[in-house]
Design an enzyme around this catalytic site. Structure first.
Site, mmCIF file in Angstrom:
data_model
loop_
_atom_site.group_PDB
_atom_site.id
_atom_site.type_symbol
_atom_site.label_atom_id
_atom_site.label_comp_id
_atom_site.label_asym_id
_atom_site.label_seq_id
_atom_site.Cartn_x
_atom_site.Cartn_y
_atom_site.Cartn_z
ATOM 1 N N HIS A 11 23.916 9.130 -19.847
ATOM 2 C CA HIS A 11 22.900 9.589 -21.026
ATOM 3 C C HIS A 11 22.189 10.571 -20.775
ATOM 4 O O HIS A 11 21.725 10.607 -19.533
ATOM 5 C CB HIS A 11 22.221 8.325 -21.690
ATOM 6 N N ASN A 17 12.145 8.017 -18.376
ATOM 7 C CA ASN A 17 12.608 8.758 -17.277
ATOM 8 C C ASN A 17 11.450 9.761 -17.018
ATOM 9 O O ASN A 17 11.095 9.712 -15.709
ATOM 10 C CB ASN A 17 13.814 9.372 -17.558
ATOM 11 N N GLU A 92 22.667 -0.853 -18.368
ATOM 12 C CA GLU A 92 22.097 -0.502 -17.076
ATOM 13 C C GLU A 92 21.943 -1.676 -16.301
ATOM 14 O O GLU A 92 21.513 -2.862 -16.991
ATOM 15 C CB GLU A 92 20.828 0.308 -17.322
ATOM 16 N N MET A 95 16.303 -5.169 -14.724
ATOM 17 C CA MET A 95 15.479 -4.888 -13.549
ATOM 18 C C MET A 95 14.288 -5.984 -13.693
ATOM 19 O O MET A 95 13.332 -5.930 -13.131
ATOM 20 C CB MET A 95 14.568 -3.602 -13.836
#
Length: 208
Positions: A11, A17, A92, A95
């Site tokens: 993506h 980001n 993803e 985390m």
């Protein structure tokens, strides 16, 4: 081994980001203008390669950033975004408690975040690389009978594991999982019969 070709796309850039925050499996981290531009580039590259209305099965992670990227790409391909299939197993790396925190904050506390070649160290309460490999392998097994070619929109780390599994990469010595080389955001590879070719090299962050 699948008979069709798999086009696996990472993506475009997101607000996380751009702010250097770990987003992991966060569902809603929108694309930036740069991210939309990267999706446009991917769409143009695929349209040039495949032509209008190609016979593609569409797949995406169920995250907003993957679905936004897909929306832009399929507009170039003249395909219906609503016909895409979504699967949580394409998301993803999870985390854990590191999700949403900045790289700088974690690294200031001497926490090991970024490993060699841009891989992320799993958070203490996060997902491990073998766990990622297990879920993407399960997705592969469940979708092995997809007809013909398909387009898969996913993420930096999880796509590296999926590509590693599909191409038989060596097991990473630290993370005990096949992991492919990192590519910038907005990149697309094609995997056919276990062989990978870069279709479009993106302009975003690398390698991740």
């Amino acid at each position: 081994m699948r008979k069709g070709r798999d086009f696996i796309a990472r993506h475009g850039e997101t607000v996380f980001n751009a702010a250097r925050r770990l987003q992991g499996d966060h569902l809603h981290t929108p694309l930036t203008r740069a991210g939309f531009a990267q999706a446009d580039e991917m769409g143009r590259a695929l349209a040039a390669l495949l032509g209008p209305t190609p016979a593609l099965t569409l797949w995406a992670s169920d995250t907003g950033r993957a679905l936004q990227t897909l929306a832009v790409i399929v507009e170039h391909l003249e395909l219906d975004w609503h016909g895409a299939r979504h699967d949580r197993r394409l998301t993803e790396i999870g985390m854990g408690s590191w999700g949403g925190r900045t790289y700088a904050e974690l690294m200031a506390g001497d926490l090991p975040v970024v490993a060699a070649t841009g891989l992320l160290h799993p958070a203490p309460d996060g997902e491990t690389y073998p766990e990622i490999a297990a879920r993407v392998s399960a997705w592969l097994a469940d979708t092995d009978n997809d007809p013909g070619d398909r387009l898969i929109i996913m993420h930096g780390i999880s796509s590296r594991v999926l590509r590693g599994v599909m191409t038989g990469c060596d097991v990473h010595p630290e993370f005990a999982t096949p992991v492919a080389d990192g590519l910038p955001q907005g990149s697309i590879v094609m995997i056919e019969q276990g062989r990978e070719t870069v279709v479009h090299l993106g302009s975003g962050r690398a390698p991740a």
